[in-house]
Design a protein around this motif. Structure first.
Motif, mmCIF file in Angstrom:
data_model
loop_
_atom_site.group_PDB
_atom_site.id
_atom_site.type_symbol
_atom_site.label_atom_id
_atom_site.label_comp_id
_atom_site.label_asym_id
_atom_site.label_seq_id
_atom_site.Cartn_x
_atom_site.Cartn_y
_atom_site.Cartn_z
ATOM 1 N N LEU A 406 0.834 -1.207 0.000
ATOM 2 C CA LEU A 406 0.000 0.000 0.000
ATOM 3 C C LEU A 406 0.865 1.252 0.000
ATOM 4 O O LEU A 406 1.850 1.331 0.739
ATOM 5 C CB LEU A 406 -0.906 0.015 1.231
ATOM 6 C CG LEU A 406 -1.907 -1.138 1.385
ATOM 7 C CD1 LEU A 406 -2.639 -1.018 2.712
ATOM 8 C CD2 LEU A 406 -2.899 -1.148 0.226
ATOM 9 N N SER A 407 0.475 2.221 -0.816
ATOM 10 C CA SER A 407 1.104 3.546 -0.788
ATOM 11 C C SER A 407 0.111 4.503 -0.142
ATOM 12 O O SER A 407 -0.933 4.811 -0.717
ATOM 13 C CB SER A 407 1.444 4.012 -2.213
ATOM 14 O OG SER A 407 2.459 3.209 -2.759
ATOM 15 N N LEU A 408 0.441 4.942 1.048
ATOM 16 C CA LEU A 408 -0.490 5.767 1.818
ATOM 17 C C LEU A 408 -0.070 7.226 1.744
ATOM 18 O O LEU A 408 1.043 7.577 2.152
ATOM 19 C CB LEU A 408 -0.515 5.310 3.277
ATOM 20 C CG LEU A 408 -0.841 3.824 3.524
ATOM 21 C CD1 LEU A 408 -0.853 3.534 5.011
ATOM 22 C CD2 LEU A 408 -2.169 3.448 2.884
ATOM 23 N N PRO A 409 -0.961 8.096 1.237
ATOM 24 C CA PRO A 409 -0.628 9.524 1.202
ATOM 25 C C PRO A 409 -0.641 10.125 2.596
ATOM 26 O O PRO A 409 -1.163 9.531 3.551
ATOM 27 C CB PRO A 409 -1.742 10.110 0.333
ATOM 28 C CG PRO A 409 -2.872 9.150 0.437
ATOM 29 C CD PRO A 409 -2.266 7.797 0.646
ATOM 30 N N ALA A 410 -0.052 11.305 2.724
ATOM 31 C CA ALA A 410 -0.098 12.024 3.999
ATOM 32 C C ALA A 410 -1.536 12.418 4.310
ATOM 33 O O ALA A 410 -2.352 12.628 3.407
ATOM 34 C CB ALA A 410 0.777 13.271 3.914
ATOM 35 N N GLY A 411 -1.850 12.490 5.607
ATOM 36 C CA GLY A 411 -3.168 12.976 6.017
ATOM 37 C C GLY A 411 -4.179 11.895 6.315
ATOM 38 O O GLY A 411 -5.386 12.168 6.369
ATOM 39 N N ILE A 412 -3.713 10.656 6.546
ATOM 40 C CA ILE A 412 -4.628 9.544 6.810
ATOM 41 C C ILE A 412 -4.444 9.052 8.245
ATOM 42 O O ILE A 412 -3.328 8.850 8.708
ATOM 43 C CB ILE A 412 -4.376 8.377 5.832
ATOM 44 C CG1 ILE A 412 -4.697 8.805 4.404
ATOM 45 C CG2 ILE A 412 -5.188 7.149 6.207
ATOM 46 C CD1 ILE A 412 -4.368 7.760 3.382
ATOM 47 N N ASP A 413 -5.554 8.863 8.956
ATOM 48 C CA ASP A 413 -5.505 8.213 10.266
ATOM 49 C C ASP A 413 -5.427 6.707 10.067
ATOM 50 O O ASP A 413 -6.082 6.154 9.161
ATOM 51 C CB ASP A 413 -6.760 8.549 11.083
ATOM 52 C CG ASP A 413 -6.713 9.933 11.700
ATOM 53 O OD1 ASP A 413 -5.624 10.521 11.723
ATOM 54 O OD2 ASP A 413 -7.765 10.422 12.142
ATOM 55 N N LEU A 414 -4.652 6.031 10.899
ATOM 56 C CA LEU A 414 -4.529 4.579 10.853
ATOM 57 C C LEU A 414 -5.023 3.998 12.171
ATOM 58 O O LEU A 414 -4.607 4.443 13.238
ATOM 59 C CB LEU A 414 -3.074 4.165 10.625
ATOM 60 C CG LEU A 414 -2.359 4.770 9.406
ATOM 61 C CD1 LEU A 414 -0.898 4.337 9.389
ATOM 62 C CD2 LEU A 414 -3.051 4.384 8.115
ATOM 63 N N THR A 415 -5.922 3.034 12.102
ATOM 64 C CA THR A 415 -6.414 2.350 13.296
ATOM 65 C C THR A 415 -5.931 0.911 13.273
ATOM 66 O O THR A 415 -6.174 0.184 12.310
ATOM 67 C CB THR A 415 -7.956 2.365 13.361
ATOM 68 O OG1 THR A 415 -8.417 3.711 13.447
ATOM 69 C CG2 THR A 415 -8.458 1.606 14.575
ATOM 70 N N LEU A 416 -5.235 0.506 14.331
ATOM 71 C CA LEU A 416 -4.788 -0.876 14.488
ATOM 72 C C LEU A 416 -5.664 -1.508 15.574
ATOM 73 O O LEU A 416 -5.427 -1.311 16.770
ATOM 74 C CB LEU A 416 -3.311 -0.926 14.903
ATOM 75 C CG LEU A 416 -2.343 -0.055 14.087
ATOM 76 C CD1 LEU A 416 -0.913 -0.239 14.593
ATOM 77 C CD2 LEU A 416 -2.435 -0.360 12.599
ATOM 78 N N PRO A 417 -6.724 -2.231 15.190
ATOM 79 C CA PRO A 417 -7.692 -2.734 16.177
ATOM 80 C C PRO A 417 -7.208 -3.995 16.888
ATOM 81 O O PRO A 417 -7.493 -5.115 16.472
ATOM 82 C CB PRO A 417 -8.947 -2.998 15.322
ATOM 83 C CG PRO A 417 -8.417 -3.260 13.950
ATOM 84 C CD PRO A 417 -7.108 -2.539 13.817
ATOM 85 N N LEU A 418 -6.456 -3.820 17.961
ATOM 86 C CA LEU A 418 -5.860 -4.944 18.682
ATOM 87 C C LEU A 418 -6.918 -5.925 19.163
ATOM 88 O O LEU A 418 -6.730 -7.144 19.079
ATOM 89 C CB LEU A 418 -5.050 -4.433 19.874
ATOM 90 C CG LEU A 418 -3.884 -3.482 19.586
ATOM 91 C CD1 LEU A 418 -3.195 -3.104 20.880
ATOM 92 C CD2 LEU A 418 -2.895 -4.096 18.612
#
Length: 516
Positions: A406-418
């Motif tokens: 994945l190429s993720l642009p700036a300005g994105i929130d990332l959620t890692l749902p443990l």
């Protein structure tokens, strides 16, 4: 000339209004749609963007509905605790898109990609802007909210204080606080065979007392006073965070905002006094250096001597606040859910007690015996899997970055749902929703189908610095409780896990204790 001035003003007004319109259009429509298109071009599915509000209305609705009623007595808690993320992942897959207002939020449930995010080798991923809310910064501006060189400096200075060998020397302090709790419970039982106790506030008090004793040594009573103020401030902050956010509203002198400022001022002043006194006494050799504050101050001085880079008094104050929040919430959550789960599974409670009595007898556990408590260790790992104190980790891309394919642009929130990852049958098998400590019998790496699926204390350079502290504290507390009591769930117990700062029982955790 006057007409020319009026015309100029009109042109300026039009230009200003046009600029404002374009800025609003860019923020509310063009940028979100551009980011959405970039993500969907890579096959990422998710909710379509709704101008300005995104998915916030649905998020609030689902959480409010889920938390309005209890659930059955099972470990399948994800739909109640984190209903919106659970629904989104069920609908769109383990890499899925939703919206926090105008900001796209990417849910990442692949353990390999999650660890890439946490490792952050490119240095383009950081703390989510939501974590830098001024209300949260009132609680602490310590290690977990720092980035870059400042984070690296603080981490380096703090690490010696949490050295495993240093922590082993604090086990007697853990045991002292736990013994006081056990004696208190025995008095509650008094002449009857059993008594009912809500262990959630009890464990909050216990872990607060332990962090005060281990952080401030002989000044632990002052530490406990600070803790009481910190808990009140935390409650007011959580309450404010749950209300509608209006920029600048925190500056309006309402009764609660004034109380927040007053508490913050008092906590900071008390910590400053305590720290300065400790530093002065250390210079003259009149105090013990082996509490967390003493170790921190010593490490800070040694770092300054070697590299000329040290923490200021204000930064030390913020790290002391961090001690309370991190050391208090997570361990009380872990102990509470462990008591609840062992009350639900008396066979494992009996196995744990048998091991403790075999290894420790009636003596308090020490550094040697703690390391021999294999069953207790397995139980804690399984509780951390089913009921992680931190149910999700939130990050933000500040520059374009590559994660996997994945190429993720700036300005994105990332959620890692443990929480969701810990309950995933594809990773943990068909019994993923069941309590089975045996899955950890050969260690963490062999517990799941993916060897990288379990990291309750984070991963990479920002792995929780206090994980050994928390686990040792929890093992000592549970061992001493098992030596003295058997326990079961009270008929009044309502199974309703939810989150504030950590995963907690929404309606308390009443347990019936029987003295052995």
């Amino acid at each position: 000339m006057e007409d020319l001035t009026i015309l100029s003003l009109k042109i300026l007004s039009v230009l200003l209004l046009s600029y404002i319109f374009l800025r609003v259009f860019y923020s509310i429509w063009w940028k979100p749609k551009w980011l959405e298109r970039r993500l969907k071009q890579q096959g990422i599915r998710g909710n379509p963007y709704k101008p300005l509000i995104g998915d916030m209305k649905d998020f609030v609705k689902q959480v409010t509905e889920a938390w309005s009623k209890p659930m059955s007595l099972s470990h399948q808690i994800a739909p109640r605790v984190d209903p919106f993320t659970h629904t989104t992942v069920e609908k769109y897959g383990k890499i899925s898109l939703c919206w926090a207002g105008t900001t796209p939020r990417l849910n990442i449930m692949d353990p390999v990609l999650m660890k890439e995010v946490l490792a952050n080798k490119q240095g383009h991923i950081g703390i989510t802007p939501l974590a830098l809310n001024p209300l949260i910064l009132v609680l602490t501006e310590g290690l977990t909210l720092l980035e870059g060189e400042k984070w690296a400096t603080h981490r380096k200075i703090l690490t010696p204080a949490f050295n495993l060998e240093k922590l082993k020397g604090m086990i007697s302090v853990y045991a002292e606080s736990c013994t006081l709790l056990v004696e208190k419970w025995k008095k509650s039982i008094a002449h009857s065979e059993t008594c009912e106790i809500d262990v959630w506030p009890e464990f909050q008090d216990l872990t607060g007392d332990i962090i005060s004793r281990t952080a401030f040594g002989s000044n632990f009573e002052e530490g406990n006073q600070i803790l009481k103020l910190q808990k009140e401030l935390q409650k007011l902050v959580v309450e404010a965070l749950h209300s509608l956010y209006i920029p600048g509203f925190r500056f309006i002198p309402t009764k609660k905002s004034q109380r927040r400022r007053s508490l913050d001022k008092s906590i900071t002043s008390m910590l400053r006094t305590l720290i300065e006194r400790k530093a002065t006494l250390m210079k003259t050799g009149q105090t013990n250096r082996e509490d967390l504050l003493g170790l921190l101050l010593q490490s800070n001085d040694e770092t300054n001597n070697k590299h000329g880079n040290k923490m200021t008094i204000k930064e030390i104050i913020e790290e002391c606040k961090q001690f309370y929040i991190a050391g208090h919430e997570t361990t009380s959550s872990l102990l509470t859910w462990t008591m609840i789960v062992l009350a639900m599974h008396p066979d494992w409670q009996d196995k744990a007690r048998e091991e403790v009595l075999t290894v420790c007898g009636k003596e308090h556990p020490d550094a040697k015996t703690i390391s021999q408590l294999k069953t207790v260790n397995m139980i804690f790992h399984e509780v951390l899997r089913l009921y992680p104190p931190v149910v999700a980790v939130f990050k933000h891309t500040y520059q374009e970055t590559k994660i996997g394919n994945l190429s993720l642009p700036a300005g994105i929130d990332l959620t890692l749902p443990l929480l969701l990852t810990n309950h995933d049958p594809e990773l943990w098998g068909s019994d993923a929703q069941e309590f089975n400590p045996e899955r950890f019998s050969e260690g963490i790496s062999k517990a799941s189908k993916d060897h990288q699926a379990f990291f309750p204390f984070g991963w990479g350079p920002r792995t929780c610095i206090g994980q050994n502290f928390a686990l040792m504290e929890a093992k000592v507390a549970l061992s001493i409780i098992l030596q003295n009591f058997s326990f079961e769930l009270s008929p009044s117990y309502t199974h309703a896990p939810n989150t504030e700062i950590a995963l907690q029982p929404q309606h308390g955790a009443p347990i019936i204790l029987k003295q052995l």
